[in-house]
Design a protein around this motif. Structure first.
Motif, mmCIF file in Angstrom:
data_model
loop_
_atom_site.group_PDB
_atom_site.id
_atom_site.type_symbol
_atom_site.label_atom_id
_atom_site.label_comp_id
_atom_site.label_asym_id
_atom_site.label_seq_id
_atom_site.Cartn_x
_atom_site.Cartn_y
_atom_site.Cartn_z
ATOM 1 N N ILE A 126 0.447 10.721 -0.806
ATOM 2 C CA ILE A 126 0.499 9.911 0.403
ATOM 3 C C ILE A 126 0.062 8.483 0.092
ATOM 4 O O ILE A 126 -0.918 8.266 -0.626
ATOM 5 N N LEU A 127 0.787 7.525 0.675
ATOM 6 C CA LEU A 127 0.398 6.117 0.597
ATOM 7 C C LEU A 127 -0.130 5.705 1.966
ATOM 8 O O LEU A 127 0.548 5.877 2.981
ATOM 9 N N VAL A 128 -1.344 5.160 1.987
ATOM 10 C CA VAL A 128 -1.940 4.621 3.205
ATOM 11 C C VAL A 128 -1.959 3.103 3.061
ATOM 12 O O VAL A 128 -2.495 2.577 2.081
ATOM 13 N N VAL A 129 -1.347 2.405 4.034
ATOM 14 C CA VAL A 129 -1.353 0.942 4.035
ATOM 15 C C VAL A 129 -2.147 0.515 5.262
ATOM 16 O O VAL A 129 -1.677 0.619 6.390
ATOM 17 N N GLU A 130 -3.374 0.053 5.032
ATOM 18 C CA GLU A 130 -4.311 -0.278 6.112
ATOM 19 C C GLU A 130 -5.197 -1.419 5.632
ATOM 20 O O GLU A 130 -5.809 -1.313 4.567
ATOM 21 N N THR A 181 -3.167 13.757 -2.725
ATOM 22 C CA THR A 181 -3.332 12.605 -3.598
ATOM 23 C C THR A 181 -3.010 11.379 -2.761
ATOM 24 O O THR A 181 -1.945 11.309 -2.145
ATOM 25 N N VAL A 182 -3.921 10.399 -2.738
ATOM 26 C CA VAL A 182 -3.773 9.259 -1.842
ATOM 27 C C VAL A 182 -3.908 7.948 -2.600
ATOM 28 O O VAL A 182 -4.852 7.765 -3.372
ATOM 29 N N ASP A 183 -2.950 7.042 -2.366
ATOM 30 C CA ASP A 183 -3.059 5.663 -2.813
ATOM 31 C C ASP A 183 -3.307 4.827 -1.572
ATOM 32 O O ASP A 183 -2.800 5.135 -0.486
ATOM 33 N N LEU A 184 -4.061 3.738 -1.722
ATOM 34 C CA LEU A 184 -4.429 2.897 -0.594
ATOM 35 C C LEU A 184 -4.076 1.450 -0.919
ATOM 36 O O LEU A 184 -4.467 0.934 -1.968
ATOM 37 N N ALA A 185 -3.311 0.816 -0.030
ATOM 38 C CA ALA A 185 -2.991 -0.610 -0.152
ATOM 39 C C ALA A 185 -3.604 -1.318 1.045
ATOM 40 O O ALA A 185 -3.576 -0.796 2.164
ATOM 41 N N ASP A 186 -4.137 -2.526 0.819
ATOM 42 C CA ASP A 186 -4.815 -3.220 1.917
ATOM 43 C C ASP A 186 -4.045 -4.411 2.478
ATOM 44 O O ASP A 186 -4.578 -5.194 3.260
ATOM 45 N N ASN A 187 -2.777 -4.564 2.078
ATOM 46 C CA ASN A 187 -1.942 -5.607 2.664
ATOM 47 C C ASN A 187 -0.478 -5.191 2.578
ATOM 48 O O ASN A 187 -0.117 -4.278 1.834
ATOM 49 N N GLY A 188 0.348 -5.847 3.364
ATOM 50 C CA GLY A 188 1.746 -5.459 3.451
ATOM 51 C C GLY A 188 2.531 -5.626 2.166
ATOM 52 O O GLY A 188 3.350 -4.779 1.813
ATOM 53 N N ARG A 189 2.294 -6.697 1.456
ATOM 54 C CA ARG A 189 3.060 -6.946 0.226
ATOM 55 C C ARG A 189 2.793 -5.866 -0.816
ATOM 56 O O ARG A 189 3.725 -5.328 -1.422
ATOM 57 N N ASP A 190 1.531 -5.514 -1.017
ATOM 58 C CA ASP A 190 1.199 -4.448 -1.969
ATOM 59 C C ASP A 190 1.729 -3.100 -1.489
ATOM 60 O O ASP A 190 2.195 -2.288 -2.280
ATOM 61 N N GLY A 191 1.648 -2.876 -0.176
ATOM 62 C CA GLY A 191 2.165 -1.631 0.386
ATOM 63 C C GLY A 191 3.657 -1.477 0.149
ATOM 64 O O GLY A 191 4.127 -0.408 -0.246
ATOM 65 N N LEU A 192 4.422 -2.539 0.377
ATOM 66 C CA LEU A 192 5.865 -2.490 0.146
ATOM 67 C C LEU A 192 6.164 -2.256 -1.329
ATOM 68 O O LEU A 192 7.037 -1.452 -1.671
ATOM 69 N N PHE A 193 5.430 -2.931 -2.214
ATOM 70 C CA PHE A 193 5.650 -2.741 -3.650
ATOM 71 C C PHE A 193 5.442 -1.277 -4.032
ATOM 72 O O PHE A 193 6.295 -0.678 -4.696
ATOM 73 N N LEU A 194 4.338 -0.689 -3.605
ATOM 74 C CA LEU A 194 4.077 0.708 -3.934
ATOM 75 C C LEU A 194 5.111 1.639 -3.307
ATOM 76 O O LEU A 194 5.589 2.575 -3.951
ATOM 77 N N ASP A 217 -0.061 0.904 8.815
ATOM 78 C CA ASP A 217 -0.623 0.121 9.911
ATOM 79 C C ASP A 217 0.459 -0.830 10.415
ATOM 80 O O ASP A 217 1.294 -1.311 9.648
ATOM 81 N N ARG A 218 0.471 -1.101 11.693
ATOM 82 C CA ARG A 218 1.496 -1.964 12.289
ATOM 83 C C ARG A 218 1.225 -3.438 12.009
ATOM 84 O O ARG A 218 2.117 -4.196 11.704
ATOM 85 N N MET A 219 -0.044 -3.843 12.103
ATOM 86 C CA MET A 219 -0.391 -5.253 11.915
ATOM 87 C C MET A 219 -1.171 -5.407 10.612
ATOM 88 O O MET A 219 -2.309 -4.956 10.491
ATOM 89 N N GLY A 257 3.879 -4.111 9.364
ATOM 90 C CA GLY A 257 4.336 -2.750 9.098
ATOM 91 C C GLY A 257 5.812 -2.522 9.368
ATOM 92 O O GLY A 257 6.491 -1.811 8.620
ATOM 93 N N LEU A 258 6.344 -3.112 10.444
ATOM 94 C CA LEU A 258 7.764 -2.919 10.745
ATOM 95 C C LEU A 258 8.667 -3.591 9.718
ATOM 96 O O LEU A 258 9.738 -3.069 9.395
#
Length: 78
Positions: free
Chosen positions: A3-7, A26-39, A51-53, A59-60
């Motif tokens: 699971i990827l959590v983007v928050e 198994t969890v990966d965590l990204a703290d911003n949108g750009r890193d979340g999209l990359f992962l 996360d939406r914001m 997030g959208l």
């Protein structure tokens, strides 16, 4: 399950990630949108908790970019 959590809120992100890990995921965590999209587009996940914001990219926009890249991972939007 992987699971990827983007928050961007550190306390919320760690809380969700810890709960999922304790449940055996198994969890990966990204703290911003750009890193979340990359992962999300370079790694393989069974689920994305988004996360939406977020800083750098909301997030959208991440979800639209994933779908445009043919990434069909299920997404739960917070």
């Amino acid at each position: 399950m992987r699971i990827l959590v983007v928050e961007d809120d550190p306390a919320s992100g760690e809380y969700v990630a810890r709960g999922l890990r304790e449940a055996g995921h198994t969890v990966d965590l990204a703290d911003n949108g750009r890193d979340g999209l990359f992962l999300a587009t370079t790694e393989s996940y069974d689920l994305l908790i988004l996360d939406r914001m977020l800083p750098e990219m909301d997030g959208l926009t991440i979800l639209r970019s994933m779908r445009a890249s043919q990434v069909d991972t299920p997404v739960l939007i917070l």
